[in-house]
Design an enzyme around this catalytic site. Sequence first.
Site, mmCIF file in Angstrom:
data_model
loop_
_atom_site.group_PDB
_atom_site.id
_atom_site.type_symbol
_atom_site.label_atom_id
_atom_site.label_comp_id
_atom_site.label_asym_id
_atom_site.label_seq_id
_atom_site.Cartn_x
_atom_site.Cartn_y
_atom_site.Cartn_z
ATOM 1 N N HIS A 66 -16.916 26.793 -13.948
ATOM 2 C CA HIS A 66 -17.683 27.503 -14.971
ATOM 3 C C HIS A 66 -18.854 28.285 -14.376
ATOM 4 O O HIS A 66 -19.146 28.189 -13.177
ATOM 5 C CB HIS A 66 -18.165 26.528 -16.057
ATOM 6 C CG HIS A 66 -19.147 25.484 -15.588
ATOM 7 N ND1 HIS A 66 -20.442 25.774 -15.188
ATOM 8 C CD2 HIS A 66 -19.015 24.123 -15.471
ATOM 9 C CE1 HIS A 66 -21.075 24.664 -14.874
ATOM 10 N NE2 HIS A 66 -20.227 23.646 -15.014
ATOM 11 N N CYS A 72 -18.604 19.648 -11.875
ATOM 12 C CA CYS A 72 -17.821 20.883 -11.975
ATOM 13 C C CYS A 72 -18.092 21.805 -10.790
ATOM 14 O O CYS A 72 -19.047 21.614 -10.034
ATOM 15 C CB CYS A 72 -18.166 21.616 -13.265
ATOM 16 S SG CYS A 72 -17.720 20.714 -14.766
#
Length: 267
Positions: A222, A234
């Site tokens: 992301h 992430c």
Amino acid sequence: MSKWSFSKDIAITVILFLSISFLSFAGPGEDYKKKLDTQNSTRETTENVSSFSKVKSDLPSDSSVSAEKQRDERISAALSASQVGKKEEQILLLLDHKLSLWDKKEGQYVKLKEWECGYGRNGLKAAEIRKEGDGTTPKGAFPISFAFGFAEKENTKLPYRQIKKNSVWSDEKGSYNQWVESNRYVSGEQLWNYKICYEKALAIGFNQNPVVYGRGSAIFLHIKAPDTWESSGCVTVEKSSMEELLTLVNEKVSIMILQNEEEIKAY
């Protein structure tokens, strides 16, 4: 007037005449100009050499270009020989803080693009021993499941899902590590609350087949937070990188998250 005074006046007149004649013939102005011209020429030469040296120093050396080419060739060969590489058409490769996209052409992988990236605040950890909330990014090879974000649609070949107000990536046992749409409260990542990071994102297929409760959920690629490259697990990139990446990836793409290039052969 005395004889001495007359002689003195004559002498002064002669000296003045000779001086004026000399100045009109050569003059200190001409010498000074020549001196200035010489100094300017020397200074210009020095500046030109300095400017050329700076430009040359800004250019990559032959040795660095050669080393990068050799590295890309090694990675290409390793990806092409890997099990993941054989079944996919594209590979996203994370090595340290670089994320590169490789496209398969006639059985060999070619690097299309490379971007800066970040990952978990506590580094990388082998997927099979990672735990929910430990702040690490799982090492290994995983499929990219789909793209998602707040826009109604995106310019991408990947399957795409739009975030709604009741969109949650669940960490509840019955729906662990799954996207859930529910009018009741569901524990997990409330996707609607992450307007910056999840404006455009890719779902990484970590802990999906099979799903192991507690191993970790909601692992995405992301957009980075404004103040840091780090995440809770992430992979993060700049918004401009994500926009570019979305247009380049296709449906047959996996991501390899590794510490070094020698680990590619394990997948």
